[in-house]
Design a protein around this motif. Structure first.
Motif, PDB file in Angstrom:
ATOM      1  N   ASP A   1      41.805  32.323   8.359  1.00  0.00           N
ATOM      2  CA  ASP A   1      40.653  33.369   8.251  1.00  0.00           C
ATOM      3  C   ASP A   1      39.506  33.193   9.216  1.00  0.00           C
ATOM      4  OD1 ASP A   1      41.947  34.734   6.257  1.00  0.00           O
ATOM      5  OD2 ASP A   1      40.741  33.817   4.517  1.00  0.00           O
ATOM      6  N   VAL A   2      39.348  31.737   9.363  1.00  0.00           N
ATOM      7  CA  VAL A   2      38.054  31.415  10.190  1.00  0.00           C
ATOM      8  C   VAL A   2      38.231  31.299  11.631  1.00  0.00           C
ATOM      9  CG1 VAL A   2      36.280  29.475  10.586  1.00  0.00           C
ATOM     10  CG2 VAL A   2      36.997  30.240   8.210  1.00  0.00           C
ATOM     11  N   LEU A   3      39.648  30.552  11.889  1.00  0.00           N
ATOM     12  CA  LEU A   3      40.011  30.177  13.289  1.00  0.00           C
ATOM     13  C   LEU A   3      40.844  31.089  13.742  1.00  0.00           C
ATOM     14  CD1 LEU A   3      40.340  26.413  11.974  1.00  0.00           C
ATOM     15  CD2 LEU A   3      38.284  27.603  13.263  1.00  0.00           C
ATOM     16  N   GLY A   4      41.817  31.943  13.342  1.00  0.00           N
ATOM     17  CA  GLY A   4      42.754  32.735  13.894  1.00  0.00           C
ATOM     18  C   GLY A   4      44.218  32.294  13.574  1.00  0.00           C
ATOM     19  N   PRO A   5      45.204  33.061  14.216  1.00  0.00           N
ATOM     20  CA  PRO A   5      46.465  32.693  13.843  1.00  0.00           C
ATOM     21  C   PRO A   5      46.909  31.137  13.880  1.00  0.00           C
ATOM     22  CG  PRO A   5      46.420  34.184  15.308  1.00  0.00           C
ATOM     23  CD  PRO A   5      45.025  33.872  15.144  1.00  0.00           C
ATOM     24  N   LEU A   6      47.671  30.621  13.146  1.00  0.00           N
ATOM     25  CA  LEU A   6      48.699  29.257  13.275  1.00  0.00           C
ATOM     26  C   LEU A   6      49.252  29.321  14.513  1.00  0.00           C
ATOM     27  CD1 LEU A   6      49.747  28.359   9.749  1.00  0.00           C
ATOM     28  CD2 LEU A   6      47.728  27.295  11.111  1.00  0.00           C
ATOM     29  N   PRO A   7      49.649  28.164  15.001  1.00  0.00           N
ATOM     30  CA  PRO A   7      50.530  28.193  16.040  1.00  0.00           C
ATOM     31  C   PRO A   7      52.118  28.819  15.478  1.00  0.00           C
ATOM     32  CG  PRO A   7      49.711  26.168  15.912  1.00  0.00           C
ATOM     33  CD  PRO A   7      48.987  26.902  14.828  1.00  0.00           C
ATOM     34  N   ASP A   8      52.730  29.533  16.257  1.00  0.00           N
ATOM     35  CA  ASP A   8      53.956  30.166  15.685  1.00  0.00           C
ATOM     36  C   ASP A   8      54.756  29.290  14.869  1.00  0.00           C
ATOM     37  OD1 ASP A   8      53.282  32.480  16.691  1.00  0.00           O
ATOM     38  OD2 ASP A   8      54.469  32.394  18.675  1.00  0.00           O
ATOM     39  N   GLU A   9      55.266  27.977  15.166  1.00  0.00           N
ATOM     40  CA  GLU A   9      56.184  27.073  14.552  1.00  0.00           C
ATOM     41  C   GLU A   9      55.482  26.808  13.281  1.00  0.00           C
ATOM     42  OE1 GLU A   9      54.696  26.621  17.441  1.00  0.00           O
ATOM     43  OE2 GLU A   9      54.206  24.482  17.760  1.00  0.00           O
ATOM     44  N   TRP A  10      54.263  26.624  13.110  1.00  0.00           N
ATOM     45  CA  TRP A  10      53.614  26.384  11.716  1.00  0.00           C
ATOM     46  C   TRP A  10      53.743  27.341  10.986  1.00  0.00           C
ATOM     47  CZ3 TRP A  10      48.446  23.137  12.888  1.00  0.00           C
ATOM     48  CH2 TRP A  10      48.722  22.067  13.818  1.00  0.00           C
ATOM     49  N   TRP A  11      53.453  28.673  11.362  1.00  0.00           N
ATOM     50  CA  TRP A  11      53.446  29.742  10.786  1.00  0.00           C
ATOM     51  C   TRP A  11      54.928  30.035  10.052  1.00  0.00           C
ATOM     52  CZ3 TRP A  11      50.448  33.531   8.453  1.00  0.00           C
ATOM     53  CH2 TRP A  11      50.885  34.733   8.464  1.00  0.00           C
ATOM     54  N   ASP A  12      55.930  29.808  10.929  1.00  0.00           N
ATOM     55  CA  ASP A  12      57.121  29.993  10.302  1.00  0.00           C
ATOM     56  C   ASP A  12      57.486  28.829   9.330  1.00  0.00           C
ATOM     57  OD1 ASP A  12      57.631  32.076  12.322  1.00  0.00           O
ATOM     58  OD2 ASP A  12      58.632  30.885  13.783  1.00  0.00           O
TER      59      ASP A  12
END
Ligand SMILES: Nc1ncnc2c1ncn2[C@@H]1O[C@H](COP(=O)(O)OP(=O)(O)OP(=O)(O)O)[C@@H](O)[C@H]1O
Length: 459
Positions: free
Chosen positions: A344-355
């Motif tokens: 919410d504060v910093l923006g999207p997670l790196p893709d591999e972390w998001w997955d």
């Protein structure tokens, strides 16, 4: 007598939490009832007075033929800390009495930091980290305890906030503390050491000069005499050997955060109990409290932690110096709640972390927008409501537009999700906010001479 803030509701000192298991202590607390003794407020867990644990200390005890114990300063998971009069030099020292099974890592790290063989450190540079004045062992009913003497401090910055209702440092003080902390971190990183547990509870305010001229009686008059409270077993049986007859709540030498003046705002970065040198040791687990824990500890558990993990915690700590609450809220929060707040504060997670993040659908739709009905607090909202508004309400200075932008740029750089994208501590010192607003608040003569010339070169 100065009033003592109750630490009963907080957990900066992990020993006060009843659920805590001592991570590198060789004995188990599981084979015994959880609470053998009536708990005493602001006193260490009495159950840890057992073989391998704390050493029982009484007011008036004499250590190493020269240190007379006059009061208690605090406690942690691995030690109790006492104010003692050095009868040889007629001055006060803090004596850290470690648990018998505590690792000797901290003293090794501090000796490394202070060792001139690793580069010449200025007197002021050394003042940002504890100097070991003396070390010795004490034999007792619970084993052999490493003790070390350092300069006594007033209180931790966490305690100064807890003692206050508004929980805000004056803006000039917050800037100065932020700069000193970044200087301290740059110093230890330069010596190859990662602190590993940066938070306000481990940053101490130095004592202003003058305490040494007080006798113990004068000190008691000014700050209050020790008030030992009897240790009582819940089952009514007599106390076993190795358990003190009394617990001693600590003296309060500190002040409420808003009352600390710029001239008194000198810090020392303490508690190197989990510090490590990445060149000689691989560390995967972060010991930092959840609200300041770097996300790679969660999402890349098989990659060793290193200097950038301190930079993440440094960014969060600097936020807490300006704000009345931490950037990421951990009250009743799980690790997943904190990850959601970070996005919410910093923006999207790196893709591999998001997955990898299994719980993401609880907080975000597949297109990464927050699920309906979830209240999202952005950086801007937190900044306005946790820094600017409370400062305005208390009649304190706020950050103007330029400072606000420079502050956000610096902290957000330190809070890049990927450790490799974060600045080094030296780069933090070169940011616009540090150069224009924070470093100038540090009284020039108090800054390590070598670091001054380096930061001056950045201007
Ligand atoms: N030199 C000092 N002067 C005054 N108070 C001190 C000093 N050193 C430590 N304390 C107090 O004692 C508390 C615990 O110290 P410290 O964190 O070093 O212990 P620890 O056993 O390593 O704790 P933990 O590992 O649980 O954080 C500090 O938060 C502070 O309140």
């Amino acid at each position: 007598m100065a009033s003592l803030p109750s630490r009963a509701l907080t957990c900066h000192s992990r020993a006060v939490c009843s659920t805590v298991v001592l991570p590198h202590v060789a004995y188990s607390t599981l084979s015994q009832p959880r609470f053998l003794y009536r708990p005493l407020e602001d006193v260490e867990r009495l159950e840890y007075y057992q073989p391998g644990g704390y050493h029982p200390v009484d007011i008036g005890d004499r250590f190493h033929g020269r240190y007379r114990i006059v009061h208690k300063l605090g406690h942690g998971t691995f030690s109790t800390i006492w104010l003692a009069r050095d009868e040889r030099l007629s001055k006060y020292v803090a004596i850290k009495v470690c648990t018998a099974d505590a690792s000797r890592r901290e003293i090794g790290i501090l000796s490394h930091l202070n060792d001139p063989a690793h580069g010449k450190a200025g007197r002021r540079e050394e003042a940002l980290t504890p100097t070991i004045l003396d070390r010795f062992d004490v034999q007792g009913p619970n084993g052999t305890h490493l003790c070390c003497a350092t300069a006594p401090a007033r209180c931790s910055l966490a305690d100064a906030k807890e003692a206050s209702i508004c929980r805000l440092f004056q803006l000039d003080v917050a800037r100065s503390l932020a700069a000193q902390l970044a200087l301290a971190v740059a110093h230890i990183h330069e010596r190859g050491v990662v602190h590993g547990d940066l938070h306000l509870g481990n940053i101490l305010l130095q004592l202003p000069a003058g305490l040494d001229s007080l006798s113990a009686e004068q000190l008691y008059e000014k700050y209050g005499a020790p008030e030992p409270e009897p240790v009582v077993r819940r089952d009514g049986n007599p106390l076993p050997p190795g358990v003190p007859s009394h617990g001693v709540p600590p003296v309060w030498l500190g002040d409420r955060c808003e009352r600390i003046r710029l001239c008194d705002a000198k810090l020392v970065l303490a508690d190197f109990g989990v510090a490590f040198r990445p060149s000689s040791e691989q560390r995967y687990k972060s010991h930092t409290p959840l609200e300041l824990r770097p996300p790679e500890a969660r999402f890349e558990p098989s990659t060793p932690l290193s200097f950038p993990s301190d930079i993440w915690s440094l960014g969060c700590t600097i936020w807490s110096l300006l704000a009345h609450r931490s950037l990421f809220d951990v009250l009743l929060a799980t690790e997943d709640d904190v990850t959601a707040q970070q996005i919410d504060v910093l923006g999207p997670l790196p893709d591999e972390w998001w997955d990898k993040w299994e719980a993401r659908s609880k907080y975000f739709a597949e297109n990464a927008t927050p699920v309906e009905g979830r209240c999202v607090w952005s950086w801007e909202r937190r900044f306005e409501q946790w820094i600017q508004e409370p400062r305005r309400d208390k009649g304190m200075a706020t950050l103007d537009e330029k400072e606000r932008e420079a502050f956000a740029a610096m902290v957000r750089w330190m809070l890049q999700f990927r450790p490799g994208d974060r600045p080094s501590a030296k780069e933090v010192l070169q940011t616009e906010w540090m150069r224009t607003w924070a470093l100038p608040e540090v009284v020039v003569k108090e800054v390590p001479p070598r670091l001054i010339s380096e930061t001056a070169a950045y201007k």
